[in-house]
Write a protein that holds these residues in place. Structure first.
Motif, mmCIF file in Angstrom:
data_model
loop_
_atom_site.group_PDB
_atom_site.id
_atom_site.type_symbol
_atom_site.label_atom_id
_atom_site.label_comp_id
_atom_site.label_asym_id
_atom_site.label_seq_id
_atom_site.Cartn_x
_atom_site.Cartn_y
_atom_site.Cartn_z
ATOM 1 N N TYR A 99 13.411 39.713 52.722
ATOM 2 C CA TYR A 99 14.118 38.566 52.155
ATOM 3 C C TYR A 99 15.592 38.539 52.570
ATOM 4 O O TYR A 99 16.233 37.495 52.494
ATOM 5 N N ASN A 139 27.340 46.485 43.692
ATOM 6 C CA ASN A 139 26.903 47.881 43.579
ATOM 7 C C ASN A 139 26.056 48.328 44.755
ATOM 8 O O ASN A 139 25.652 49.492 44.825
ATOM 9 N N ARG A 177 8.528 49.637 49.613
ATOM 10 C CA ARG A 177 7.404 50.537 49.372
ATOM 11 C C ARG A 177 6.431 50.569 50.536
ATOM 12 O O ARG A 177 5.845 51.610 50.823
ATOM 13 N N MET A 188 25.696 42.390 40.721
ATOM 14 C CA MET A 188 24.584 43.168 41.264
ATOM 15 C C MET A 188 24.886 43.560 42.700
ATOM 16 O O MET A 188 24.701 44.707 43.104
ATOM 17 N N GLU A 227 14.467 53.887 50.287
ATOM 18 C CA GLU A 227 13.798 53.586 49.034
ATOM 19 C C GLU A 227 13.998 52.162 48.562
ATOM 20 O O GLU A 227 13.112 51.581 47.984
#
Lengths: 199, 81
Positions: free
Chosen positions: B30, B73, B13, B70, B3
């Motif tokens: 990326y 996690n 997606r 960020m 996901e």
């Protein structure tokens, strides 16, 4: 009860707690919502909350992540096949409008939330800015907009939107600010950048 | 299908979102090096700091701090925390 069923029930309870947390945040604000309120709304014991979320801060952070995903997924869906800055701004406002109350809470209470929550908020805004920047760059390439610093364009737009949202009592008491003023904000903002679009 | 990218959290997606268009990879275009392998932590961190500055003009030190948070996690980098 089988392990699979037990796991599924645990996930369902976890999800129920998250949904009720977000609902209560939207209704009464983040800081004012106690974990006992959440337990009551979720029809679970207070202790059950902490079985699924180690601390209140963890629950708050995961709730904000869920809201962020809802908004950015919606924005992604609304921007499919859309390229102009106007269409992207419209999609942006609609994705917030559908979650306006909780978004306003995050906007007003964000600075007082734990750092981890602030980081999630910044991540949400960066994701939104990415869509707006992409539209901006496409219009620059087509020659319909002059070269502009993407972050400044975004911050100008979001500053305008956030000012209206933060002051709902002034602009649309007890109503949706964005449904009342959204089109006008888009029109005015595009007029602001329009001089840069001419020759 | 995965996901979101295990390295930066970007939603995955469509096939083009994946590294080299390979939907069996768990990371995004990326976060991939030209040979298709995943970038290093330092490269991804640098990219994320740049992303925060590009999209919102955030102060570089704040962007570094937030980017580290960020990444801490995310599955690819949790073990470094």
């Amino acid at each position: 009860m089988s392990n699979l069923l037990r796991t599924e029930q645990k996930l369902q309870t976890r999800e129920k707690i998250l949904i009720q947390t977000i609902h209560l945040f939207a209704k009464q604000g983040i800081q004012r919502t106690k974990t006992t309120d959440i337990a009551h709304a979720s029809a679970v014991s207070h202790g059950t909350i902490f079985v699924h979320f180690k601390t209140r801060d963890v629950l708050v952070k995961e709730s904000i992540e869920k809201i962020g995903k809802t908004i950015t997924d919606r924005l992604h869906a609304l921007t499919q096949g859309k390229n102009s800055l106007q269409e992207i701004l419209k999609a942006h406002l609609l994705s917030i409008q559908e979650n306006e109350n909780i978004y306003r809470c995050l906007l007003l209470e964000g600075p007082s939330l734990p750092t981890e929550c602030r980081t999630v908020w910044v991540g949400i805004q960066s994701a939104i800015s990415f869509y707006i920047s992409t539209a901006l760059l496409q219009e620059i390439e087509k020659g319909t907009l002059r070269l502009m610093v993407p972050s400044l364009l975004f911050n100008t737009w979001i500053g305008l939107v956030h000012h209206y949202l933060a002051n709902q009592d002034l602009f649309a008491p007890n109503k949706s600010v964005l449904s009342h003023h959204g089109d006008k904000l888009i029109h005015y903002f595009l007029e602001l950048v329009a001089p840069l679009m001419k020759g | 299908m995965t996901e979101s990218c295990i390295s930066c959290g970007m939603p995955l997606r469509i096939p083009e979102d994946y590294a080299k268009g390979d939907v069996t990879k768990a990371y995004c275009q990326y976060c991939a090096q030209p040979d298709g392998n995943m970038k290093s932590y330092e490269e991804v961190l640098s990219g994320m700091v740049g992303f925060l500055q590009h999209t919102q003009g955030i102060d570089v030190n704040v962007a570094i701090s937030m980017a580290k948070q960020m990444l801490s996690n995310l599955p690819a980098w949790k073990h470094l925390s």
